[in-house]
Design a protein around this motif. Structure first.
Motif, mmCIF file in Angstrom:
data_model
loop_
_atom_site.group_PDB
_atom_site.id
_atom_site.type_symbol
_atom_site.label_atom_id
_atom_site.label_comp_id
_atom_site.label_asym_id
_atom_site.label_seq_id
_atom_site.Cartn_x
_atom_site.Cartn_y
_atom_site.Cartn_z
ATOM 1 N N LYS A 7 0.834 -1.189 0.000
ATOM 2 C CA LYS A 7 0.000 0.000 0.000
ATOM 3 C C LYS A 7 0.876 1.248 0.000
ATOM 4 C CE LYS A 7 -0.610 -0.258 4.958
ATOM 5 N NZ LYS A 7 -1.463 -0.365 6.065
ATOM 6 N N PRO A 8 0.447 2.297 -0.700
ATOM 7 C CA PRO A 8 1.269 3.507 -0.797
ATOM 8 C C PRO A 8 1.402 4.197 0.558
ATOM 9 C CG PRO A 8 -0.883 3.858 -1.812
ATOM 10 C CD PRO A 8 -0.800 2.416 -1.435
ATOM 11 N N ALA A 9 2.531 4.867 0.754
ATOM 12 C CA ALA A 9 2.773 5.587 1.992
ATOM 13 C C ALA A 9 1.841 6.792 2.080
ATOM 14 C CB ALA A 9 4.225 6.031 2.054
ATOM 15 N N ARG A 10 1.372 7.053 3.275
ATOM 16 C CA ARG A 10 0.518 8.206 3.533
ATOM 17 C C ARG A 10 1.373 9.475 3.470
ATOM 18 N NH1 ARG A 10 -2.208 9.172 9.377
ATOM 19 N NH2 ARG A 10 -2.375 11.414 9.148
ATOM 20 N N ILE A 11 0.896 10.488 2.769
ATOM 21 C CA ILE A 11 1.643 11.739 2.657
ATOM 22 C C ILE A 11 0.787 12.868 3.224
ATOM 23 C CG2 ILE A 11 2.704 13.420 1.114
ATOM 24 C CD1 ILE A 11 3.272 11.145 -0.822
ATOM 25 N N ASP A 12 1.231 13.434 4.356
ATOM 26 C CA ASP A 12 0.571 14.593 4.944
ATOM 27 C C ASP A 12 1.329 15.877 4.612
ATOM 28 O OD1 ASP A 12 -1.520 13.188 6.415
ATOM 29 O OD2 ASP A 12 0.101 12.404 7.650
ATOM 30 N N THR A 13 2.644 15.752 4.405
ATOM 31 C CA THR A 13 3.492 16.906 4.126
ATOM 32 C C THR A 13 4.365 16.591 2.922
ATOM 33 O OG1 THR A 13 3.584 17.385 6.494
ATOM 34 C CG2 THR A 13 5.187 18.493 5.104
ATOM 35 N N LEU A 14 4.476 17.553 2.010
ATOM 36 C CA LEU A 14 5.285 17.388 0.808
ATOM 37 C C LEU A 14 6.263 18.552 0.719
ATOM 38 C CD1 LEU A 14 5.884 16.114 -2.002
ATOM 39 C CD2 LEU A 14 4.072 17.568 -2.907
ATOM 40 N N SER A 19 12.603 23.143 -3.084
ATOM 41 C CA SER A 19 12.596 23.648 -1.704
ATOM 42 C C SER A 19 13.816 23.189 -0.927
ATOM 43 C CB SER A 19 11.348 23.166 -0.974
ATOM 44 O OG SER A 19 10.200 23.631 -1.619
ATOM 45 N N ARG A 20 14.300 24.096 -0.064
ATOM 46 C CA ARG A 20 15.410 23.782 0.831
ATOM 47 C C ARG A 20 15.009 24.201 2.231
ATOM 48 N NH1 ARG A 20 18.206 26.016 -3.635
ATOM 49 N NH2 ARG A 20 19.452 24.449 -4.686
ATOM 50 N N VAL A 21 15.147 23.296 3.185
ATOM 51 C CA VAL A 21 14.836 23.583 4.583
ATOM 52 C C VAL A 21 16.149 23.600 5.346
ATOM 53 C CG1 VAL A 21 13.629 22.782 6.647
ATOM 54 C CG2 VAL A 21 12.572 22.486 4.398
ATOM 55 N N HIS A 22 16.386 24.669 6.106
ATOM 56 C CA HIS A 22 17.589 24.780 6.929
ATOM 57 C C HIS A 22 17.157 24.771 8.384
ATOM 58 C CE1 HIS A 22 20.293 25.640 3.593
ATOM 59 N NE2 HIS A 22 19.305 26.357 3.085
ATOM 60 N N GLY A 23 17.573 23.746 9.132
ATOM 61 C CA GLY A 23 17.195 23.595 10.535
ATOM 62 C C GLY A 23 16.491 22.277 10.760
ATOM 63 N N ASP A 24 16.341 21.917 12.024
ATOM 64 C CA ASP A 24 15.682 20.660 12.371
ATOM 65 C C ASP A 24 14.197 20.724 12.013
ATOM 66 O OD1 ASP A 24 18.124 19.902 13.343
ATOM 67 O OD2 ASP A 24 17.592 20.084 15.451
ATOM 68 N N MET A 25 13.633 19.548 11.698
ATOM 69 C CA MET A 25 12.234 19.469 11.302
ATOM 70 C C MET A 25 11.540 18.343 12.035
ATOM 71 S SD MET A 25 10.728 19.133 7.521
ATOM 72 C CE MET A 25 8.991 19.191 7.271
ATOM 73 N N GLU A 26 10.357 18.620 12.579
ATOM 74 C CA GLU A 26 9.511 17.593 13.179
ATOM 75 C C GLU A 26 8.227 17.514 12.369
ATOM 76 O OE1 GLU A 26 8.769 17.784 17.333
ATOM 77 O OE2 GLU A 26 10.891 17.873 17.853
ATOM 78 N N PHE A 27 7.721 16.282 12.192
ATOM 79 C CA PHE A 27 6.490 16.107 11.435
ATOM 80 C C PHE A 27 5.650 15.012 12.071
ATOM 81 C CE2 PHE A 27 9.283 12.939 9.672
ATOM 82 C CZ PHE A 27 8.468 11.869 9.344
ATOM 83 N N ALA A 28 4.384 14.980 11.693
ATOM 84 C CA ALA A 28 3.471 13.927 12.135
ATOM 85 C C ALA A 28 2.872 13.280 10.890
ATOM 86 C CB ALA A 28 2.371 14.509 13.012
ATOM 87 N N GLY A 29 2.599 11.991 10.956
ATOM 88 C CA GLY A 29 2.012 11.285 9.818
ATOM 89 C C GLY A 29 3.046 10.928 8.785
ATOM 90 N N GLY A 30 2.830 11.367 7.546
ATOM 91 C CA GLY A 30 3.738 11.031 6.456
ATOM 92 C C GLY A 30 4.381 12.260 5.844
ATOM 93 N N LEU A 31 5.661 12.174 5.549
ATOM 94 C CA LEU A 31 6.405 13.259 4.912
ATOM 95 C C LEU A 31 7.069 12.713 3.663
ATOM 96 C CD1 LEU A 31 7.863 16.063 4.797
ATOM 97 C CD2 LEU A 31 9.595 15.079 6.298
ATOM 98 N N HIS A 32 6.888 13.410 2.536
ATOM 99 C CA HIS A 32 7.577 13.037 1.299
ATOM 100 C C HIS A 32 8.513 14.177 0.939
ATOM 101 C CE1 HIS A 32 8.381 11.123 -2.536
ATOM 102 N NE2 HIS A 32 8.263 12.323 -3.080
#
Length: 122
Positions: A7-14, A19-32
């Motif tokens: 089954k495909p992975a759940r994606i809540d955040t894309l 995009s470039r993220v600088h710094g620590d990241m916390e997420f809930a659910g699925g992140l792609h």
């Protein structure tokens, strides 16, 4: 006895390719991730979370999630109490701590592989 969970992975955040993220990241659910993150990535809560990194995605930091599907690169340790799936283009420069691991021919790990047992301390 052996079953494949397709089954495909759940994606809540894309996070997109540009995009470039600088710094620590916390997420809930699925992140792609198609872009890049310069910092640690942590799922909160870890149970039931999933992280998928495409072949254009990269993380320069440690990763903690229940399930990790990697086709891109990680420069840091990966801790996944569930399942780690390493695709053909996956590159890990760090240690991988896993419950179950699946590797495709071509995946590269420059570090140790350590299985997490149920009674191991967190």
């Amino acid at each position: 006895m052996f079953s494949r969970d397709n089954k495909p992975a759940r994606i809540d955040t894309l996070i997109g390719k540009a995009s470039r993220v600088h710094g620590d990241m916390e997420f809930a659910g699925g992140l792609h991730l198609d872009g890049s993150i310069a910092g640690n990535v942590r799922a909160e809560p870890v149970e039931g979370s999933s992280l998928s990194v495409s072949d254009t995605g990269s993380i320069d930091g440690n990763v903690q999630a229940c399930d990790v599907m990697l086709n891109g690169s990680v420069r840091g340790d990966i801790v996944a109490r569930g399942k780690v799936v390493l695709g053909a283009k996956a590159q890990v420069q760090g240690n991988v701590f896993y419950g179950v691991i699946e590797m495709t021919l071509g995946a590269q790990i420059m570090g140790k592989l350590t299985r997490i047992t149920e009674n191991a301390p967190e």
